[in-house]
Every structure is written in structure tokens, then in C-alpha cells.
Design a protein around this motif. Structure first.
Motif, short mmCIF file in Angstrom:
data_model
loop_
_atom_site.label_atom_id
_atom_site.label_comp_id
_atom_site.label_asym_id
_atom_site.label_seq_id
_atom_site.Cartn_x
_atom_site.Cartn_y
_atom_site.Cartn_z
N PHE A 1 0.84 -1.20 0.00
CA PHE A 1 0.00 0.00 0.00
C PHE A 1 0.87 1.25 0.00
CE2 PHE A 1 -3.57 2.63 0.77
CZ PHE A 1 -3.19 3.56 1.72
N ILE A 2 1.90 1.28 0.85
CA ILE A 2 2.81 2.43 0.94
C ILE A 2 3.52 2.64 -0.39
CG2 ILE A 2 4.91 3.32 2.01
CD1 ILE A 2 4.07 1.90 4.58
N THR A 3 4.00 1.56 -0.97
CA THR A 3 4.72 1.65 -2.24
C THR A 3 3.83 2.20 -3.34
OG1 THR A 3 6.08 -0.23 -1.58
CG2 THR A 3 6.08 0.35 -3.91
N LYS A 4 2.59 1.69 -3.43
CA LYS A 4 1.66 2.18 -4.44
C LYS A 4 1.34 3.65 -4.23
CE LYS A 4 -0.65 -2.14 -5.59
NZ LYS A 4 -1.93 -2.87 -5.58
N TYR A 5 1.14 4.04 -2.96
CA TYR A 5 0.82 5.42 -2.63
C TYR A 5 1.96 6.35 -3.04
CZ TYR A 5 -0.29 9.49 0.22
OH TYR A 5 -0.54 10.76 0.65
N ARG A 6 3.17 5.98 -2.72
CA ARG A 6 4.32 6.81 -3.07
C ARG A 6 4.53 6.89 -4.57
NH1 ARG A 6 8.27 4.64 1.74
NH2 ARG A 6 7.24 5.78 3.41
N THR A 7 4.33 5.76 -5.26
CA THR A 7 4.46 5.74 -6.71
C THR A 7 3.44 6.66 -7.36
OG1 THR A 7 5.27 3.46 -6.63
CG2 THR A 7 4.45 4.25 -8.75
N CYS A 8 2.21 6.60 -6.86
CA CYS A 8 1.16 7.46 -7.39
C CYS A 8 1.51 8.93 -7.17
CB CYS A 8 -0.17 7.11 -6.72
SG CYS A 8 -1.55 8.11 -7.30
N ARG A 9 1.99 9.28 -5.99
CA ARG A 9 2.36 10.67 -5.69
C ARG A 9 3.50 11.13 -6.61
NH1 ARG A 9 1.86 12.50 -0.09
NH2 ARG A 9 3.14 14.19 -0.86
N ARG A 10 4.50 10.25 -6.82
CA ARG A 10 5.63 10.59 -7.68
C ARG A 10 5.15 10.83 -9.11
NH1 ARG A 10 8.02 7.30 -10.74
NH2 ARG A 10 7.61 5.46 -9.49
N GLN A 11 4.26 9.96 -9.62
CA GLN A 11 3.74 10.12 -10.98
C GLN A 11 2.95 11.41 -11.11
OE1 GLN A 11 1.63 6.44 -11.45
NE2 GLN A 11 3.43 5.33 -12.15
N MET A 12 2.18 11.75 -10.09
CA MET A 12 1.41 13.00 -10.13
C MET A 12 2.35 14.20 -10.16
SD MET A 12 -1.76 12.09 -7.59
CE MET A 12 -2.28 13.77 -7.46
N ARG A 13 3.44 14.14 -9.39
CA ARG A 13 4.41 15.24 -9.40
C ARG A 13 5.07 15.37 -10.77
NH1 ARG A 13 5.77 13.12 -4.36
NH2 ARG A 13 7.56 12.06 -5.26
N GLU A 14 5.41 14.23 -11.38
CA GLU A 14 6.05 14.26 -12.69
C GLU A 14 5.13 14.86 -13.75
OE1 GLU A 14 8.84 10.31 -11.95
OE2 GLU A 14 7.15 10.19 -13.34
N ARG A 15 3.83 14.50 -13.70
CA ARG A 15 2.88 15.03 -14.66
C ARG A 15 2.65 16.52 -14.47
NH1 ARG A 15 -1.84 11.04 -13.84
NH2 ARG A 15 -0.42 10.02 -12.48
N SER A 16 2.67 16.97 -13.21
CA SER A 16 2.40 18.39 -12.95
C SER A 16 3.66 19.24 -13.12
CB SER A 16 1.82 18.56 -11.55
OG SER A 16 2.80 18.26 -10.58
N GLY A 17 4.82 18.60 -13.24
CA GLY A 17 6.05 19.34 -13.47
C GLY A 17 6.67 19.92 -12.22
N GLU A 18 6.36 19.36 -11.06
CA GLU A 18 6.95 19.84 -9.81
C GLU A 18 8.42 19.43 -9.77
OE1 GLU A 18 3.05 19.26 -6.98
OE2 GLU A 18 5.02 18.86 -6.15
N ALA A 19 9.29 20.37 -9.91
CA ALA A 19 10.72 20.08 -9.92
C ALA A 19 11.34 20.29 -8.54
CB ALA A 19 11.42 20.95 -10.95
N ASP A 20 10.63 20.92 -7.62
CA ASP A 20 11.18 21.27 -6.31
C ASP A 20 11.23 20.09 -5.34
OD1 ASP A 20 9.56 24.52 -6.22
OD2 ASP A 20 11.31 23.80 -7.31
N HIS A 21 10.59 18.97 -5.68
CA HIS A 21 10.52 17.86 -4.74
C HIS A 21 11.85 17.13 -4.64
CE1 HIS A 21 8.75 14.64 -2.43
NE2 HIS A 21 9.37 13.80 -3.21
N HIS A 22 12.27 16.86 -3.41
CA HIS A 22 13.49 16.08 -3.16
C HIS A 22 13.08 14.77 -2.53
CE1 HIS A 22 15.97 19.50 -4.17
NE2 HIS A 22 15.22 20.25 -3.38
N GLU A 23 13.46 13.67 -3.19
CA GLU A 23 13.08 12.35 -2.72
C GLU A 23 13.53 12.16 -1.27
OE1 GLU A 23 10.68 9.53 -3.68
OE2 GLU A 23 11.42 10.77 -5.30
N GLY A 24 12.63 11.61 -0.46
CA GLY A 24 12.96 11.36 0.94
C GLY A 24 12.53 12.46 1.88
N LEU A 25 12.09 13.61 1.36
CA LEU A 25 11.68 14.71 2.21
C LEU A 25 10.17 14.83 2.32
CD1 LEU A 25 14.19 17.49 1.12
CD2 LEU A 25 14.32 15.95 3.08
N SER A 26 9.44 13.90 1.74
CA SER A 26 7.99 13.94 1.78
C SER A 26 7.48 13.49 3.14
CB SER A 26 7.41 13.03 0.69
OG SER A 26 6.02 13.05 0.74
N SER A 27 6.39 14.09 3.58
CA SER A 27 5.84 13.73 4.89
C SER A 27 5.31 12.31 4.92
CB SER A 27 4.73 14.71 5.29
OG SER A 27 3.67 14.64 4.36
#
Length: 142
Positions: free
Chosen positions: A6-32
Motif C-alpha cells: 500500500f505504501i509503495t503504491k501510494y508513493r508511486t502514485c504521488r511521484r507520478q502525479m508530481r512528474e505530470r504536474s512538473g513539480e521540480a522542487d521535490h526532493h526524494e525522501g523529504l515527503s511527509s
């Protein structure tokens, strides 16, 4: 393990959403969401499963004519066609949203538009009957 999946799917979904929206400021490992422990995720999943199980029982003792949106709207459509004056005087258009609200909310309990493969509202079982009822030919009002 279902929780770590569940955690893996949730994180993958969030990462894909960030990639589609073009969020470049995200640093892996700093997400709440990285701060969630396995016990917290397990507890959340258990609570969610309990709520979903309870929601399936909400209308189990209700006659099908009173918990099926299509059947309910059919009764109102018949009323509207046979007795348009009475239908108009009862302000049914104001009452229907409150009447259908609990039936729709039960169907939306597990709906999550943030999931990768979520169901569109237009595809939900309650949407088409309401749309058809709304588009029904209007009876000339007195």
C-alpha cells in the motif's frame, strides 16, 4: 505484506502525479508520507477496512425500492408525469438532493480521486440515473 505494498503504491502514485504536474522542487525522501511507520499504515488500513465493511451493512435491511436510486427516481418521474401540479407544489427539486445524499455518500466512501486508477464520477452507479432524471422532458407546469 499488504501494508508495505500500500505504501509503495501510494508513493508511486504521488511521484507520478508530481512528474505530470512538473513539480521540480521535490526532493526524494523529504515527503511527509515517508514519516509514516508500518504500524500507522497497518492501523489506517485496518480502520479503512472496518469502515468499508460497516458501510456495506448500512442499507441491508432496507427494501430495494428505497435504496436503489434508479427506482426512487422512477417513482418521482411517475409522480411528475401523473400529477404535475402536486409535484410542483411539493418542491421536489429541492428535496431530491437531501433524499439521495445518504445513498450517494455510501457509494463515495471508498472513492479517492488521488488514486491512480480511480473511478470517474460519471462512471459511478448513481450518476446515470440522476442525469437521465434531470434530462427527462419537462411536463408543462400550470
Amino acid at each position: 505484506d499488504n501494508s508495505s505494498e500500500f505504501i509503495t503504491k501510494y508513493r508511486t502514485c504521488r511521484r507520478q502525479m508530481r512528474e505530470r504536474s512538473g513539480e521540480a522542487d521535490h526532493h526524494e525522501g523529504l515527503s511527509s508520507d515517508d514519516e509514516l511507520t508500518l504500524a500507522e499504515v497497518t492501523e489506517f488500513q485496518k480502520s479503512k477496512d472496518n469502515v468499508l465493511e460497516d458501510s456495506r451493512k448500512v442499507f441491508e435491511d432496507v427494501h430495494a425500492d428505497f435504496c436503489d436510486i434508479r427506482k426512487i427516481l422512477l417513482k418521482f418521474q411517475e409522480w411528475k408525469e401523473k400529477f404535475p401540479d402536486s409535484y410542483c407544489d411539493a418542491y421536489i427539486s429541492f428535496c431530491l438532493p437531501k433524499l439521495l445524499n445518504p445513498l450517494i455518500r455510501v457509494q463515495l466512501i471508498n472513492w479517492n480521486p488521488l488514486e491512480q486508477n480511480f473511478t470517474e464520477l460519471e462512471e459511478m452507479p448513481w450518476f446515470r440515473p440522476i442525469e437521465e432524471f434531470s434530462d427527462a422532458p419537462n411536463i408543462p407546469e400550470s
